[in-house]
Scaffold this motif. Structure first.
Motif, PDB file in Angstrom:
ATOM      1  N   ALA A 245       0.814  -1.218   0.000  1.00  0.00           N
ATOM      2  CA  ALA A 245       0.000   0.000   0.000  1.00  0.00           C
ATOM      3  C   ALA A 245       0.845   1.264   0.000  1.00  0.00           C
ATOM      4  O   ALA A 245       0.460   2.277  -0.593  1.00  0.00           O
ATOM      5  N   MET A 246       2.007   1.227   0.676  1.00  0.00           N
ATOM      6  CA  MET A 246       2.845   2.414   0.841  1.00  0.00           C
ATOM      7  C   MET A 246       4.306   2.018   0.647  1.00  0.00           C
ATOM      8  O   MET A 246       5.071   1.914   1.611  1.00  0.00           O
ATOM      9  N   PRO A 247       4.715   1.787  -0.591  1.00  0.00           N
ATOM     10  CA  PRO A 247       6.034   1.204  -0.858  1.00  0.00           C
ATOM     11  C   PRO A 247       7.222   2.057  -0.442  1.00  0.00           C
ATOM     12  O   PRO A 247       8.326   1.535  -0.283  1.00  0.00           O
ATOM     13  N   GLN A 248       7.029   3.356  -0.231  1.00  0.00           N
ATOM     14  CA  GLN A 248       8.139   4.216   0.164  1.00  0.00           C
ATOM     15  C   GLN A 248       8.265   4.364   1.681  1.00  0.00           C
ATOM     16  O   GLN A 248       9.205   4.988   2.171  1.00  0.00           O
ATOM     17  N   SER A 249       7.327   3.808   2.428  1.00  0.00           N
ATOM     18  CA  SER A 249       7.369   3.929   3.888  1.00  0.00           C
ATOM     19  C   SER A 249       8.358   2.935   4.488  1.00  0.00           C
ATOM     20  O   SER A 249       8.837   2.022   3.813  1.00  0.00           O
ATOM     21  N   LYS A 250       8.665   3.129   5.760  1.00  0.00           N
ATOM     22  CA  LYS A 250       9.572   2.239   6.474  1.00  0.00           C
ATOM     23  C   LYS A 250       8.842   1.582   7.640  1.00  0.00           C
ATOM     24  O   LYS A 250       7.778   2.030   8.067  1.00  0.00           O
ATOM     25  N   VAL A 251       9.439   0.518   8.169  1.00  0.00           N
ATOM     26  CA  VAL A 251       8.888  -0.195   9.323  1.00  0.00           C
ATOM     27  C   VAL A 251       9.984  -0.332  10.371  1.00  0.00           C
ATOM     28  O   VAL A 251      11.105  -0.749  10.056  1.00  0.00           O
ATOM     29  N   ILE A 252       9.673   0.031  11.604  1.00  0.00           N
ATOM     30  CA  ILE A 252      10.588  -0.165  12.727  1.00  0.00           C
ATOM     31  C   ILE A 252       9.916  -1.107  13.715  1.00  0.00           C
ATOM     32  O   ILE A 252       8.762  -0.891  14.107  1.00  0.00           O
ATOM     33  N   ILE A 253      10.638  -2.151  14.123  1.00  0.00           N
ATOM     34  CA  ILE A 253      10.105  -3.135  15.063  1.00  0.00           C
ATOM     35  C   ILE A 253      10.788  -2.931  16.413  1.00  0.00           C
ATOM     36  O   ILE A 253      12.000  -3.118  16.545  1.00  0.00           O
TER      37      ILE A 253
ATOM     38  N   ASP B 296      -3.254   3.828   0.995  1.00  0.00           N
ATOM     39  CA  ASP B 296      -2.286   4.835   1.395  1.00  0.00           C
ATOM     40  C   ASP B 296      -2.839   5.673   2.551  1.00  0.00           C
ATOM     41  O   ASP B 296      -3.964   6.177   2.483  1.00  0.00           O
ATOM     42  N   LEU B 297      -2.051   5.835   3.614  1.00  0.00           N
ATOM     43  CA  LEU B 297      -2.480   6.599   4.785  1.00  0.00           C
ATOM     44  C   LEU B 297      -1.867   7.995   4.842  1.00  0.00           C
ATOM     45  O   LEU B 297      -2.070   8.725   5.807  1.00  0.00           O
ATOM     46  N   GLY B 298      -1.130   8.346   3.811  1.00  0.00           N
ATOM     47  CA  GLY B 298      -0.474   9.644   3.818  1.00  0.00           C
ATOM     48  C   GLY B 298      -1.423  10.808   3.928  1.00  0.00           C
ATOM     49  O   GLY B 298      -1.074  11.868   4.466  1.00  0.00           O
ATOM     50  N   HIS B 299      -2.665  10.634   3.450  1.00  0.00           N
ATOM     51  CA  HIS B 299      -3.626  11.731   3.484  1.00  0.00           C
ATOM     52  C   HIS B 299      -3.987  12.147   4.905  1.00  0.00           C
ATOM     53  O   HIS B 299      -4.438  13.269   5.129  1.00  0.00           O
ATOM     54  N   VAL B 300      -3.806  11.244   5.886  1.00  0.00           N
ATOM     55  CA  VAL B 300      -4.094  11.599   7.285  1.00  0.00           C
ATOM     56  C   VAL B 300      -3.254  12.808   7.684  1.00  0.00           C
ATOM     57  O   VAL B 300      -3.740  13.756   8.317  1.00  0.00           O
ATOM     58  N   PHE B 301      -1.979  12.795   7.310  1.00  0.00           N
ATOM     59  CA  PHE B 301      -1.077  13.879   7.672  1.00  0.00           C
ATOM     60  C   PHE B 301      -1.217  15.072   6.729  1.00  0.00           C
ATOM     61  O   PHE B 301      -1.019  16.217   7.144  1.00  0.00           O
ATOM     62  N   ARG B 302      -1.575  14.819   5.481  1.00  0.00           N
ATOM     63  CA  ARG B 302      -1.740  15.899   4.519  1.00  0.00           C
ATOM     64  C   ARG B 302      -3.018  16.690   4.761  1.00  0.00           C
ATOM     65  O   ARG B 302      -3.027  17.930   4.712  1.00  0.00           O
ATOM     66  N   ASP B 303      -4.117  15.979   5.038  1.00  0.00           N
ATOM     67  CA  ASP B 303      -5.423  16.630   5.152  1.00  0.00           C
ATOM     68  C   ASP B 303      -5.712  17.173   6.548  1.00  0.00           C
ATOM     69  O   ASP B 303      -6.649  17.957   6.721  1.00  0.00           O
ATOM     70  N   HIS B 304      -4.947  16.731   7.542  1.00  0.00           N
ATOM     71  CA  HIS B 304      -5.152  17.198   8.924  1.00  0.00           C
ATOM     72  C   HIS B 304      -3.816  17.739   9.450  1.00  0.00           C
ATOM     73  O   HIS B 304      -3.109  17.066  10.194  1.00  0.00           O
ATOM     74  N   PRO B 305      -3.464  18.972   9.084  1.00  0.00           N
ATOM     75  CA  PRO B 305      -2.119  19.476   9.367  1.00  0.00           C
ATOM     76  C   PRO B 305      -1.859  19.874  10.815  1.00  0.00           C
ATOM     77  O   PRO B 305      -0.696  20.063  11.191  1.00  0.00           O
ATOM     78  N   ASN B 306      -2.887  19.975  11.641  1.00  0.00           N
ATOM     79  CA  ASN B 306      -2.693  20.589  12.962  1.00  0.00           C
ATOM     80  C   ASN B 306      -2.769  19.645  14.157  1.00  0.00           C
ATOM     81  O   ASN B 306      -2.687  20.090  15.296  1.00  0.00           O
ATOM     82  N   PHE B 307      -2.936  18.358  13.938  1.00  0.00           N
ATOM     83  CA  PHE B 307      -3.046  17.463  15.093  1.00  0.00           C
ATOM     84  C   PHE B 307      -1.658  17.046  15.595  1.00  0.00           C
ATOM     85  O   PHE B 307      -0.658  17.137  14.882  1.00  0.00           O
ATOM     86  N   HIS B 308      -1.612  16.616  16.852  1.00  0.00           N
ATOM     87  CA  HIS B 308      -0.385  16.057  17.425  1.00  0.00           C
ATOM     88  C   HIS B 308      -0.405  14.529  17.366  1.00  0.00           C
ATOM     89  O   HIS B 308       0.577  13.900  16.983  1.00  0.00           O
ATOM     90  N   LEU B 309      -1.539  13.964  17.740  1.00  0.00           N
ATOM     91  CA  LEU B 309      -1.677  12.512  17.875  1.00  0.00           C
ATOM     92  C   LEU B 309      -3.055  12.107  17.378  1.00  0.00           C
ATOM     93  O   LEU B 309      -4.026  12.833  17.597  1.00  0.00           O
ATOM     94  N   ALA B 310      -3.149  10.965  16.707  1.00  0.00           N
ATOM     95  CA  ALA B 310      -4.442  10.485  16.212  1.00  0.00           C
ATOM     96  C   ALA B 310      -4.773   9.131  16.828  1.00  0.00           C
ATOM     97  O   ALA B 310      -3.899   8.264  16.955  1.00  0.00           O
TER      98      ALA B 310
END
Length: 349
Positions: free
Chosen positions: A102-110, A180-194
């Protein structure tokens, strides 16, 4: 009589399609077997920010090798057989597979225990050892501690050497990101935590998906918020440390604030609220934390614009089956029909 009772409670070793909720409802997935009659609203155009998003999960494995096979614990999924270790690793790899699809440019940290036997050789995936108590009875508490430690480290790094903003999505390892979940950060620019919410009076918030903006202020506010959750968890809900305590603590921290309107949880619409100085974005579980049937709020089918599927509890087998199905047919909408129809199957590992 006893034999008949055993047969009734026997778990299937294969998926069985059943009634699919939401048939005939607008904006819900319509299926004929495992064939989608309409298409999900998956992002044809990327948000353009998935390269600045990192998924973070807590996962650990102990004292097991790939060669240690306990026949009594073996389970067959399609044409694959897993022992306990292989099963856990298969789930982790499918978790990563869905993210990279879904998001091939993202990273994963375990985030993991330093003494864990865990080894993952995947592109854009890294291990981050954090000292703590990872026993099953304390894992949920440790998860919050690990999130806090991770944010503290990132804040320290950011203060010493400002870099490009990296947003974080903290999740359980039994989720499938299907859009793709990138729109969460693009469309809601002012939140700290979701956080994700559902229409459930006792447990309106689920901790399996927590997004944090990558700015210094947002990470600091998120850290302080999680520290308050940890304090409430450790004092008020310690008896529920194995499970549910984190969700109860989240709800207490949010709902105990003056003027918070709990009625907003009854409608599946995103909203923002100041919670003790932290700007919290509330996202509906129906889109960002959807669980196959048997969970609260899931009885009206699967929304066409679902972003995240959460395979809680006994649904983990379905997570592996879903990836195998997708690998064969390469169609997300058809795969979601499999999930929707199999949600009530009684199977488990």
């Amino acid at each position: 009589m006893e034999e008949r009772h055993k047969q009734l409670n026997k778990k299937f070793d294969h998926l069985v399609l059943g009634h699919m909720a939401g048939q005939g409802l607008a904006n819900r997935l319509q299926c004929q077997g495992t064939k989608a009659l309409n298409r999900t609203h998956s992002s044809e155009r990327r948000s353009g920010v998935d390269g600045s998003i990192t998924f973070v999960t807590v996962f650990t494995i102990y004292n097991t090798s790939l060669n240690d096979v306990d026949d009594r614990s073996n389970r067959v999924v399609v044409n694959a057989s897993y022992n306990k270790f292989g099963r856990s690793m298969a789930l982790l790899n499918v978790f990563i597979n869905f993210i990279q699809l879904a998001m091939p440019q993202s990273k994963v940290i375990i985030l993991t225990d330093p003494v864990s036997d865990l080894s993952v050789q995947r592109n854009r995936v890294s291990l981050y050892p954090i000292q703590g108590e990872y026993s099953r009875d304390k894992l949920m508490l440790q998860r919050i501690r690990s999130y806090i430690t991770f944010l503290e480290t990132r804040l320290q790094q950011l203060s010493q050497k400002p870099t490009d903003v990296i947003h974080y999505i903290f999740t359980d390892s039994d989720i499938a990101v299907v859009d793709d979940l990138g729109h969460v950060f693009r469309d809601h620019p002012n939140f700290h935590l979701a956080l994700t919410f559902r229409n459930n009076k006792a447990q309106p918030l689920n901790s399996g998906f927590i997004a944090v903006k990558g700015t210094q202020e947002a990470m600091l506010r998120a850290k302080l918020f999680l520290q308050e959750v940890l304090k409430v968890y450790s004092t008020k809900y310690r008896n529920a440390s194995r499970m549910l305590g984190d969700q109860l603590a989240l709800a207490w921290v949010v709902m105990s604030k003056p003027h918070f309107d709990v009625r907003r949880f009854s409608k599946a619409l995103a909203f923002s609220e100041d919670v003790g100085g932290t700007s919290v974005l509330f996202l509906p579980c129906s889109l960002y934390n959807w669980t196959p049937p048997e969970g609260a709020g899931q009885f009206h089918g699967l929304p066409l614009d679902v972003k995240v599927v959460h395979f809680k509890g006994s649904r983990k087998r379905l997570m592996l089956e879903s990836w195998n199905f997708y690998s064969s047919y390469r169609d997300i909408s058809d795969m979601l029909c499999l999930i929707l129809g199999s949600g009530r199957t009684k199977y488990d590992f």
